[in-house]
Enzyme design. Sequence first.
Site, PDB file in Angstrom:
ATOM      1  N   ASN A  67       1.155  -0.490  -0.057  1.00 54.07           N
ATOM      2  CA  ASN A  67      -0.346  -0.245   0.314  1.00 54.07           C
ATOM      3  C   ASN A  67       0.652   1.482   0.007  1.00 54.07           C
ATOM      4  OD1 ASN A  67      -1.788   2.134   0.640  1.00 54.07           O
ATOM      5  ND2 ASN A  67      -2.281   1.065   2.887  1.00 54.07           N
ATOM      6  N   LYS A  78       0.239   4.333  -0.212  1.00 55.14           N
ATOM      7  CA  LYS A  78      -0.503   5.685   0.798  1.00 55.14           C
ATOM      8  C   LYS A  78      -0.649   6.442  -0.379  1.00 55.14           C
ATOM      9  CE  LYS A  78      -0.205   3.100   4.487  1.00 55.14           C
ATOM     10  NZ  LYS A  78       0.220   3.153   6.035  1.00 55.14           N
ATOM     11  N   HIS A  92      -9.386   1.186   5.652  1.00 53.76           N
ATOM     12  CA  HIS A  92      -7.962   1.091   6.106  1.00 53.76           C
ATOM     13  C   HIS A  92      -8.312   2.394   7.312  1.00 53.76           C
ATOM     14  CE1 HIS A  92      -4.134   2.724   6.358  1.00 53.76           C
ATOM     15  NE2 HIS A  92      -3.853   1.197   6.032  1.00 53.76           N
ATOM     16  N   GLU A 145      -6.504   4.383   8.207  1.00 51.32           N
ATOM     17  CA  GLU A 145      -6.485   6.204   7.966  1.00 51.32           C
ATOM     18  C   GLU A 145      -7.520   6.367   7.071  1.00 51.32           C
ATOM     19  OE1 GLU A 145      -3.271   5.499   6.155  1.00 51.32           O
ATOM     20  OE2 GLU A 145      -1.782   4.772   7.895  1.00 51.32           O
ATOM     21  N   GLU A 187      -4.509  -4.471  10.869  1.00 53.32           N
ATOM     22  CA  GLU A 187      -3.759  -4.253  11.148  1.00 53.32           C
ATOM     23  C   GLU A 187      -3.785  -3.580  12.436  1.00 53.32           C
ATOM     24  OE1 GLU A 187      -1.868  -2.988   7.146  1.00 53.32           O
ATOM     25  OE2 GLU A 187      -3.772  -1.656   7.288  1.00 53.32           O
ATOM     26  N   GLY A 227       3.148   2.528  10.426  1.00 53.41           N
ATOM     27  CA  GLY A 227       3.968   3.602  10.917  1.00 53.41           C
ATOM     28  C   GLY A 227       4.763   3.280  11.575  1.00 53.41           C
ATOM     29  N   SER A 283       4.209  -2.111  10.252  1.00 52.35           N
ATOM     30  CA  SER A 283       5.301  -2.297  10.702  1.00 52.35           C
ATOM     31  C   SER A 283       6.026  -3.703   9.752  1.00 52.35           C
ATOM     32  CB  SER A 283       5.844  -1.908  11.532  1.00 52.35           C
ATOM     33  OG  SER A 283       5.633  -0.232  11.508  1.00 52.35           O
ATOM     34  N   GLY A 334       4.979   1.431   4.274  1.00 47.08           N
ATOM     35  CA  GLY A 334       5.786   2.054   4.685  1.00 47.08           C
ATOM     36  C   GLY A 334       7.188   1.403   3.905  1.00 47.08           C
TER      37      GLY A 334
HETATM   38  O1  G3H Z   1      -1.798  -0.366   4.561  1.00 49.47           O
HETATM   39  C1  G3H Z   1      -0.546  -0.944   6.081  1.00 49.47           C
HETATM   40  C2  G3H Z   1      -0.488  -0.090   6.582  1.00 49.47           C
HETATM   41  O2  G3H Z   1      -0.928   0.440   7.457  1.00 49.47           O
HETATM   42  C3  G3H Z   1       0.963  -0.835   7.385  1.00 49.47           C
HETATM   43  O3  G3H Z   1       1.686   0.837   7.056  1.00 49.47           O
HETATM   44  O4  G3H Z   1       4.018  -1.101   7.432  1.00 49.47           O
HETATM   45  O5  G3H Z   1       4.352   1.973   7.568  1.00 49.47           O
HETATM   46  O6  G3H Z   1       3.210  -0.150   9.150  1.00 49.47           O
HETATM   47  P1  G3H Z   1       3.591   0.374   7.283  1.00 49.47           P
END
Ligand code: G3H
Length: 258
Positions: free
Chosen positions: A10, A12, A102, A104, A174, A180, A220, A242
């Site tokens: 993803n 984002k 998600h 967010e 998640e 993140g 993460s 990320g």
């Molecule tokens: O969609 C992915 C998640 O929000 C995980 O994000 O790998 O940056 O922690 P992250």
Amino acid sequence: FDRTPLIAGNWKMNMDHVQGITLLQKLAWTLSDARHDYGRVEVVVFPPFTDLRSTQTLVAGDKLKVEYGAQDLSPNDSGAFTGDISGQFLAKLGCTYVLVGHSERRSVHGESDELLNEKLKAAYRHNLVPILCVGEGLEVRQAGDHVPHTLEQVRSDIAGLDAEQVSSLVIAYEPIWAIGTGEVAGPDDAQEMCAAIRAEIADLYDDTVAAKTRLLYGGSVKAANAASILGERDVDGVLVGGASLDVGEFANIVRFEQ
Ligand code: G3H
């Protein structure tokens, strides 16, 4: 039942369409070596909407064998909904998947379970496979209520879906405190929740449906921790944020078995 592992990236709100093309070309080059067996692992990227057309062109060029999807969709199919994107448009651009709910979207845009239920139904209307994201925040985790909290999200979000739809559904657990933050839930935490979600689906539908639904962990995930998480019995893949922007890292997650 054999569930194909799913590695999803993803992006984002990162990577404009020019940067996106470069990232995908690097990914194609990195994954093109003989060590990568495309048949064994499904790889899906979720670029921003504005990158989907160029992603389609690159994937059609056949150098990059990944699937792609959108990070969100409208619950409606067309009409006066300024700024929204219809599942119909995504399907036409060759998207196979779409992220729904998600954290967010839930927190920044206040998306309710009722709305997410509508979005899931919209995805199925256009033959898109939704990846429904669920998970608890830190306070809920500290109170020890993470399992009932997350199962409640699952129940309300999938209400009214039929067995066939839920068989193809992907659910990503998640935990918000792990997104993140560098704070990763342990493989045991991922397994605990995925097993609970699978049991809930077995309760709501039956064992056959529950054995087909794919469950991912996100938060993460990096190359260094992917293999242990993916080694858990009920974890069928990962949703990577990320680390999906770093080609080397993402490619190593895709090759988690090596
Ligand atoms: O969609 C992915 C998640 O929000 C995980 O994000 O790998 O940056 O922690 P992250």
